[in-house]
Design a protein around this motif. Sequence first.
Motif, PDB file in Angstrom:
ATOM      1  N   LYS A  44      33.587  35.958  36.236  1.00 26.07           N
ATOM      2  CA  LYS A  44      34.145  34.754  35.613  1.00 26.07           C
ATOM      3  C   LYS A  44      35.615  34.924  35.238  1.00 26.07           C
ATOM      4  CE  LYS A  44      33.470  31.601  31.688  1.00 26.07           C
ATOM      5  NZ  LYS A  44      32.615  31.293  30.505  1.00 26.07           N
ATOM      6  N   PRO A  45      36.027  36.074  34.640  1.00 27.39           N
ATOM      7  CA  PRO A  45      37.455  36.245  34.315  1.00 27.39           C
ATOM      8  C   PRO A  45      38.358  36.191  35.545  1.00 27.39           C
ATOM      9  CG  PRO A  45      36.123  37.867  33.152  1.00 27.39           C
ATOM     10  CD  PRO A  45      35.217  37.202  34.154  1.00 27.39           C
ATOM     11  N   LEU A  46      37.869  36.720  36.664  1.00 31.39           N
ATOM     12  CA  LEU A  46      38.668  36.709  37.883  1.00 31.39           C
ATOM     13  C   LEU A  46      38.797  35.288  38.435  1.00 31.39           C
ATOM     14  CD1 LEU A  46      40.262  38.476  39.785  1.00 31.39           C
ATOM     15  CD2 LEU A  46      38.169  38.923  41.076  1.00 31.39           C
ATOM     16  N   HIS A  47      37.740  34.492  38.309  1.00 27.77           N
ATOM     17  CA  HIS A  47      37.807  33.087  38.735  1.00 27.77           C
ATOM     18  C   HIS A  47      38.825  32.323  37.883  1.00 27.77           C
ATOM     19  CE1 HIS A  47      34.569  32.567  41.751  1.00 27.77           C
ATOM     20  NE2 HIS A  47      34.081  33.660  41.183  1.00 27.77           N
ATOM     21  N   LYS A  48      38.914  32.691  36.604  1.00 28.94           N
ATOM     22  CA  LYS A  48      39.896  32.057  35.716  1.00 28.94           C
ATOM     23  C   LYS A  48      41.312  32.493  36.088  1.00 28.94           C
ATOM     24  CE  LYS A  48      37.619  29.885  32.257  1.00 28.94           C
ATOM     25  NZ  LYS A  48      37.903  28.476  31.870  1.00 28.94           N
ATOM     26  N   PHE A  49      41.431  33.750  36.490  1.00 30.40           N
ATOM     27  CA  PHE A  49      42.722  34.362  36.790  1.00 30.40           C
ATOM     28  C   PHE A  49      43.238  33.964  38.170  1.00 30.40           C
ATOM     29  CE2 PHE A  49      45.076  38.485  37.808  1.00 30.40           C
ATOM     30  CZ  PHE A  49      46.153  38.199  36.980  1.00 30.40           C
ATOM     31  N   ASN A  50      42.318  33.667  39.069  1.00 31.31           N
ATOM     32  CA  ASN A  50      42.670  33.450  40.477  1.00 31.31           C
ATOM     33  C   ASN A  50      43.703  32.349  40.711  1.00 31.31           C
ATOM     34  OD1 ASN A  50      42.172  34.661  43.013  1.00 31.31           O
ATOM     35  ND2 ASN A  50      40.940  32.897  43.640  1.00 31.31           N
ATOM     36  N   PRO A  51      43.588  31.182  40.069  1.00 33.12           N
ATOM     37  CA  PRO A  51      44.549  30.099  40.359  1.00 33.12           C
ATOM     38  C   PRO A  51      45.995  30.472  40.063  1.00 33.12           C
ATOM     39  CG  PRO A  51      42.617  29.211  39.258  1.00 33.12           C
ATOM     40  CD  PRO A  51      42.492  30.704  39.194  1.00 33.12           C
ATOM     41  N   TRP A 105      45.148  31.194  32.080  1.00 34.62           N
ATOM     42  CA  TRP A 105      46.197  32.184  32.263  1.00 34.62           C
ATOM     43  C   TRP A 105      47.520  31.493  32.573  1.00 34.62           C
ATOM     44  CZ3 TRP A 105      45.498  37.469  31.800  1.00 34.62           C
ATOM     45  CH2 TRP A 105      44.165  37.897  31.695  1.00 34.62           C
ATOM     46  N   LYS A 106      48.615  32.164  32.230  1.00 35.25           N
ATOM     47  CA  LYS A 106      49.939  31.639  32.579  1.00 35.25           C
ATOM     48  C   LYS A 106      50.884  32.797  32.864  1.00 35.25           C
ATOM     49  CE  LYS A 106      51.959  31.417  27.950  1.00 35.25           C
ATOM     50  NZ  LYS A 106      52.726  30.568  27.000  1.00 35.25           N
ATOM     51  N   LEU A 107      51.925  32.534  33.651  1.00 34.41           N
ATOM     52  CA  LEU A 107      52.949  33.528  33.919  1.00 34.41           C
ATOM     53  C   LEU A 107      53.815  33.686  32.672  1.00 34.41           C
ATOM     54  CD1 LEU A 107      54.039  32.423  37.510  1.00 34.41           C
ATOM     55  CD2 LEU A 107      52.395  34.207  36.884  1.00 34.41           C
ATOM     56  N   SER A 108      54.324  34.904  32.458  1.00 33.18           N
ATOM     57  CA  SER A 108      55.039  35.187  31.220  1.00 33.18           C
ATOM     58  C   SER A 108      56.004  36.343  31.418  1.00 33.18           C
ATOM     59  CB  SER A 108      54.013  35.544  30.127  1.00 33.18           C
ATOM     60  OG  SER A 108      54.629  36.101  28.991  1.00 33.18           O
ATOM     61  N   ASP A 109      56.935  36.500  30.486  1.00 35.06           N
ATOM     62  CA  ASP A 109      57.810  37.673  30.470  1.00 35.06           C
ATOM     63  C   ASP A 109      57.092  38.877  29.871  1.00 35.06           C
ATOM     64  OD1 ASP A 109      59.967  36.288  31.567  1.00 35.06           O
ATOM     65  OD2 ASP A 109      60.698  35.645  29.601  1.00 35.06           O
ATOM     66  N   ASP A 110      55.935  38.644  29.292  1.00 36.01           N
ATOM     67  CA  ASP A 110      55.164  39.700  28.639  1.00 36.01           C
ATOM     68  C   ASP A 110      54.345  40.471  29.672  1.00 36.01           C
ATOM     69  OD1 ASP A 110      53.472  41.283  27.164  1.00 36.01           O
ATOM     70  OD2 ASP A 110      52.680  39.675  25.898  1.00 36.01           O
ATOM     71  N   THR A 111      54.750  41.701  29.948  1.00 33.74           N
ATOM     72  CA  THR A 111      54.057  42.541  30.935  1.00 33.74           C
ATOM     73  C   THR A 111      53.211  43.629  30.269  1.00 33.74           C
ATOM     74  OG1 THR A 111      55.941  44.052  31.111  1.00 33.74           O
ATOM     75  CG2 THR A 111      55.882  42.192  32.650  1.00 33.74           C
ATOM     76  N   ASP A 112      52.953  43.486  28.966  1.00 34.16           N
ATOM     77  CA  ASP A 112      52.262  44.538  28.222  1.00 34.16           C
ATOM     78  C   ASP A 112      50.840  44.805  28.704  1.00 34.16           C
ATOM     79  OD1 ASP A 112      54.474  44.898  26.690  1.00 34.16           O
ATOM     80  OD2 ASP A 112      53.703  43.926  24.893  1.00 34.16           O
TER      81      ASP A 112
END
Length: 242
Positions: A29-36, A225-232
Motif C-alpha cells: 500500500k505505501p508503494l502504491h501511494k508513492f508510485n504516482p 507524497w510530494k517532492l521536496s527539498d528535504d532529503t532526510d
Amino acid sequence: MNNNTANQKEIEKFSKLSSEWWNPKGKFKPLHKFNPIRQEYLVDQISRNYKIDLTKKLPFQNLKILDVGCGGGLLSEPFARLGAKTTGIDASSTNIEVAKYHASEMGLNIDYRCCKPEDIQNETFDVILCMEIIEHVDNVDFFIESCVKILKKNGLIFFATLNKTIKSYFLAIVGAEYILRWLPIGTHDWHKFLKPQTIINKISKHYLNHENTTGVVFNPFLNQWKLSDDTDVNYIVFFKKN
C-alpha cells in the motif's frame, strides 16, 4: 570481490510478498501511494532531457527503458503505456511471474526477465530506473558498475532510496514498520541506507554527470507524497552518461 548483486534473503523476503504487488490495500500500500509522485518526477525529467512532447501519442516510443528490481511491474507498466520499449528485471522469479501475468491482463508488451543487471550482455538502454532497489542489493559498487555499463551514451540513470540519517531510522523503520505497520517488519535495514553524496561519489567514478537530487516527503494531513527539498528520509537522484 563478490560479483553478484543479488541478496538471497532479500529475494526470499519479496518473493513471499509477490501476490500482494497489485493490491493497493495490501502489504505494498505505501508503494502504491508513492508510485504516482515518483512516476510524475521520472516522466518530467526524462521528457525534458530527450525534449519529448508529452501531448503526442506514445511519446516515449523511441526510448528503451530498463526497470531494475521491477517487482510486480508497478513502474514498468506506466512506461509501457507511454510507448517505451520496456524491460523489467528482478532476481525473484515469483515477482517476474506476477509481473508477466498482470501485463498480459492489461494487454501490455513488456519484456520481463528473471535476472540481474550484471547478467545483461550486448544490450544498452536510454533510461535505467533503480527505484527502491539499491538498499536491498549486495555489493553496491558492483551493482552501480553493472548498471552504468548497460546505459547508453547520453542516457539517464535514476536511483530512489533512503538516506542514512537518524530521522530515516525513526520514520522509515521504527515508525513505518513497527508503529504504523505500513511495511512488514524487516523490510529495510538502516545499515544499508545510503546518503545522497555517497551515491554521487560512487557514480562520479564512472564519469557520469550528477543532474539532480530531490527529496520526497509524506504529508499525513493530505495522505499523499510530494517532492521536496528535504532529503532526510526519501530521495531521488539521477545522472547522465557522457
